[in-house]
Write a protein that holds these residues in place. Sequence first.
Motif, PDB file in Angstrom:
ATOM      1  N   VAL A  16       0.842  -1.201   0.000  1.00 30.18           N
ATOM      2  CA  VAL A  16       0.000   0.000   0.000  1.00 30.18           C
ATOM      3  C   VAL A  16       0.877   1.251   0.000  1.00 30.18           C
ATOM      4  CG1 VAL A  16      -1.654   1.322   1.371  1.00 30.18           C
ATOM      5  CG2 VAL A  16      -1.977  -1.117   1.056  1.00 30.18           C
ATOM      6  N   ALA A  17       1.970   1.204   0.747  1.00 27.93           N
ATOM      7  CA  ALA A  17       2.881   2.355   0.795  1.00 27.93           C
ATOM      8  C   ALA A  17       3.453   2.653  -0.585  1.00 27.93           C
ATOM      9  CB  ALA A  17       4.004   2.087   1.784  1.00 27.93           C
ATOM     10  N   LEU A  18       3.820   1.612  -1.310  1.00 31.37           N
ATOM     11  CA  LEU A  18       4.360   1.837  -2.653  1.00 31.37           C
ATOM     12  C   LEU A  18       3.310   2.437  -3.585  1.00 31.37           C
ATOM     13  CD1 LEU A  18       6.494  -1.390  -3.153  1.00 31.37           C
ATOM     14  CD2 LEU A  18       7.303   0.945  -2.807  1.00 31.37           C
ATOM     15  N   LEU A  19       2.077   1.986  -3.454  1.00 30.98           N
ATOM     16  CA  LEU A  19       1.015   2.535  -4.301  1.00 30.98           C
ATOM     17  C   LEU A  19       0.729   4.001  -3.969  1.00 30.98           C
ATOM     18  CD1 LEU A  19      -1.523  -0.415  -4.453  1.00 30.98           C
ATOM     19  CD2 LEU A  19      -0.057   0.438  -6.280  1.00 30.98           C
ATOM     20  N   PRO A  24       2.583  11.091  -4.456  1.00 35.31           N
ATOM     21  CA  PRO A  24       1.994  11.596  -3.205  1.00 35.31           C
ATOM     22  C   PRO A  24       1.432  13.000  -3.377  1.00 35.31           C
ATOM     23  CG  PRO A  24       4.373  11.699  -3.077  1.00 35.31           C
ATOM     24  CD  PRO A  24       4.026  11.031  -4.384  1.00 35.31           C
ATOM     25  N   SER A  25       0.224  13.156  -2.914  1.00 37.08           N
ATOM     26  CA  SER A  25      -0.398  14.470  -2.840  1.00 37.08           C
ATOM     27  C   SER A  25      -1.089  14.546  -1.489  1.00 37.08           C
ATOM     28  CB  SER A  25      -1.392  14.678  -3.984  1.00 37.08           C
ATOM     29  OG  SER A  25      -2.487  13.807  -3.836  1.00 37.08           O
ATOM     30  N   ARG A  26      -1.471  15.730  -1.099  1.00 38.05           N
ATOM     31  CA  ARG A  26      -2.126  15.867   0.209  1.00 38.05           C
ATOM     32  C   ARG A  26      -3.431  15.090   0.246  1.00 38.05           C
ATOM     33  NH1 ARG A  26      -1.374  22.147   1.997  1.00 38.05           N
ATOM     34  NH2 ARG A  26       0.877  22.062   2.185  1.00 38.05           N
ATOM     35  N   LEU A  31      -6.583  10.544   2.198  1.00 33.91           N
ATOM     36  CA  LEU A  31      -7.495   9.424   1.935  1.00 33.91           C
ATOM     37  C   LEU A  31      -6.883   8.090   2.350  1.00 33.91           C
ATOM     38  CD1 LEU A  31      -9.008  10.440  -1.505  1.00 33.91           C
ATOM     39  CD2 LEU A  31     -10.138  10.420   0.712  1.00 33.91           C
ATOM     40  N   SER A  32      -5.596   7.915   2.140  1.00 35.51           N
ATOM     41  CA  SER A  32      -4.968   6.665   2.573  1.00 35.51           C
ATOM     42  C   SER A  32      -4.917   6.581   4.095  1.00 35.51           C
ATOM     43  CB  SER A  32      -3.569   6.527   1.975  1.00 35.51           C
ATOM     44  OG  SER A  32      -2.721   7.542   2.454  1.00 35.51           O
ATOM     45  N   THR A  33      -4.710   7.698   4.753  1.00 37.03           N
ATOM     46  CA  THR A  33      -4.763   7.701   6.214  1.00 37.03           C
ATOM     47  C   THR A  33      -6.141   7.292   6.703  1.00 37.03           C
ATOM     48  OG1 THR A  33      -3.127   9.470   6.328  1.00 37.03           O
ATOM     49  CG2 THR A  33      -4.465   9.125   8.270  1.00 37.03           C
ATOM     50  N   ALA A  34      -7.171   7.863   6.089  1.00 35.27           N
ATOM     51  CA  ALA A  34      -8.540   7.525   6.474  1.00 35.27           C
ATOM     52  C   ALA A  34      -8.832   6.054   6.230  1.00 35.27           C
ATOM     53  CB  ALA A  34      -9.525   8.400   5.707  1.00 35.27           C
ATOM     54  N   GLY A  35      -8.419   5.539   5.091  1.00 38.29           N
ATOM     55  CA  GLY A  35      -8.671   4.136   4.779  1.00 38.29           C
ATOM     56  C   GLY A  35      -7.929   3.178   5.684  1.00 38.29           C
ATOM     57  N   ILE A  36      -6.678   3.467   5.944  1.00 37.56           N
ATOM     58  CA  ILE A  36      -5.874   2.583   6.787  1.00 37.56           C
ATOM     59  C   ILE A  36      -6.377   2.604   8.224  1.00 37.56           C
ATOM     60  CG2 ILE A  36      -3.562   2.327   7.787  1.00 37.56           C
ATOM     61  CD1 ILE A  36      -2.516   3.189   4.989  1.00 37.56           C
ATOM     62  N   CYS A  37      -6.706   3.776   8.729  1.00 40.31           N
ATOM     63  CA  CYS A  37      -7.213   3.856  10.102  1.00 40.31           C
ATOM     64  C   CYS A  37      -8.623   3.286  10.211  1.00 40.31           C
ATOM     65  CB  CYS A  37      -7.157   5.283  10.605  1.00 40.31           C
ATOM     66  SG  CYS A  37      -5.464   5.839  10.842  1.00 40.31           S
ATOM     67  N   GLY A  38      -9.422   3.419   9.158  1.00 36.94           N
ATOM     68  CA  GLY A  38     -10.726   2.769   9.144  1.00 36.94           C
ATOM     69  C   GLY A  38     -10.581   1.257   9.177  1.00 36.94           C
ATOM     70  N   VAL A  70       6.107   9.553   7.249  1.00 38.75           N
ATOM     71  CA  VAL A  70       7.262  10.034   6.502  1.00 38.75           C
ATOM     72  C   VAL A  70       6.830  10.940   5.360  1.00 38.75           C
ATOM     73  CG1 VAL A  70       9.090   9.269   4.933  1.00 38.75           C
ATOM     74  CG2 VAL A  70       8.777   8.133   7.109  1.00 38.75           C
ATOM     75  N   ALA A  71       5.736  10.574   4.683  1.00 36.98           N
ATOM     76  CA  ALA A  71       5.317  11.338   3.509  1.00 36.98           C
ATOM     77  C   ALA A  71       4.427  12.529   3.845  1.00 36.98           C
ATOM     78  CB  ALA A  71       4.587  10.421   2.536  1.00 36.98           C
ATOM     79  N   ALA A  72       3.848  12.553   5.021  1.00 34.07           N
ATOM     80  CA  ALA A  72       2.843  13.569   5.335  1.00 34.07           C
ATOM     81  C   ALA A  72       3.424  14.972   5.423  1.00 34.07           C
ATOM     82  CB  ALA A  72       2.142  13.222   6.645  1.00 34.07           C
ATOM     83  N   ALA A  73       4.541  15.121   6.036  1.00 28.96           N
ATOM     84  CA  ALA A  73       5.066  16.466   6.269  1.00 28.96           C
ATOM     85  C   ALA A  73       6.568  16.514   6.033  1.00 28.96           C
ATOM     86  CB  ALA A  73       4.752  16.887   7.697  1.00 28.96           C
ATOM     87  N   PRO A  74       6.966  16.612   4.786  1.00 26.42           N
ATOM     88  CA  PRO A  74       8.404  16.715   4.554  1.00 26.42           C
ATOM     89  C   PRO A  74       8.921  18.084   5.023  1.00 26.42           C
ATOM     90  CG  PRO A  74       7.216  16.954   2.497  1.00 26.42           C
ATOM     91  CD  PRO A  74       6.216  16.617   3.560  1.00 26.42           C
ATOM     92  N   PRO A  75       9.888  18.090   5.906  1.00 23.40           N
ATOM     93  CA  PRO A  75      10.383  19.371   6.410  1.00 23.40           C
ATOM     94  C   PRO A  75      11.189  20.117   5.338  1.00 23.40           C
ATOM     95  CG  PRO A  75      11.676  17.587   7.304  1.00 23.40           C
ATOM     96  CD  PRO A  75      10.562  16.960   6.522  1.00 23.40           C
ATOM     97  N   VAL A  76      11.061  21.418   5.341  1.00 22.65           N
ATOM     98  CA  VAL A  76      11.798  22.264   4.414  1.00 22.65           C
ATOM     99  C   VAL A  76      12.671  23.189   5.249  1.00 22.65           C
ATOM    100  CG1 VAL A  76      11.591  23.974   2.583  1.00 22.65           C
ATOM    101  CG2 VAL A  76       9.897  22.169   2.789  1.00 22.65           C
ATOM    102  N   TRP A  77      13.959  22.918   5.258  1.00 22.81           N
ATOM    103  CA  TRP A  77      14.887  23.737   6.037  1.00 22.81           C
ATOM    104  C   TRP A  77      15.563  24.716   5.079  1.00 22.81           C
ATOM    105  CZ3 TRP A  77      13.686  22.841  10.786  1.00 22.81           C
ATOM    106  CH2 TRP A  77      13.282  21.573  11.172  1.00 22.81           C
ATOM    107  N   LEU A  78      15.157  25.949   5.154  1.00 25.11           N
ATOM    108  CA  LEU A  78      15.728  26.952   4.267  1.00 25.11           C
ATOM    109  C   LEU A  78      16.824  27.767   4.944  1.00 25.11           C
ATOM    110  CD1 LEU A  78      12.410  28.216   2.694  1.00 25.11           C
ATOM    111  CD2 LEU A  78      14.041  26.598   1.730  1.00 25.11           C
ATOM    112  N   GLY A  79      16.730  27.912   6.225  1.00 29.81           N
ATOM    113  CA  GLY A  79      17.707  28.691   6.971  1.00 29.81           C
ATOM    114  C   GLY A  79      17.353  28.643   8.438  1.00 29.81           C
ATOM    115  N   THR A  80      18.119  29.339   9.236  1.00 27.50           N
ATOM    116  CA  THR A  80      17.868  29.290  10.674  1.00 27.50           C
ATOM    117  C   THR A  80      16.577  29.999  11.063  1.00 27.50           C
ATOM    118  OG1 THR A  80      19.239  31.255  10.968  1.00 27.50           O
ATOM    119  CG2 THR A  80      20.295  29.104  11.256  1.00 27.50           C
TER     120      THR A  80
END
Length: 124
Positions: A16-19, A24-26, A31-38, A70-80
């Motif tokens: 399922v993770a590979l699919l 990946p989109s929000r 929807l995958s979170t909802a389905g897996i938790c359901g 891992v896929a839900a919130a990729p951090p974006v480190w631009l500077g301090t």
Amino acid sequence: MNWVMVAIGGALGSGVALLVLRRPSRRRLLLSTAGICGALGVFSAYPYLPAVTAPITVGFLGSASSMILVAAAPPVWLGTDSILRSGLVVARRLAVYCAVGATFALAGYLAVRAGTTFYVKVLR
């Protein structure tokens, strides 16, 4: 035997993770979170064959939930100066995914329990 069932569930969750992570989109991740938790709610309330459904559910959710985190919130480190902003974005997204997951897990659990109760009380 339980370890084999957990491994089978983990393999299913990895599939399922590979699919989901192919594009990946929000919306897809939500929807995958909802389905897996359901599915977690359904299998945790399923009264028959708990020796089979419990280990598969644990293995599936162990791999699928880590995929979503891992896929839900990729951090974006631009500077301090953006560390706090990135942390807030990650925390907000994680809170949304947790709320959706808890809601659908409860809905799946209640659906199976209501169906079982209806069958026992009315149809039997």
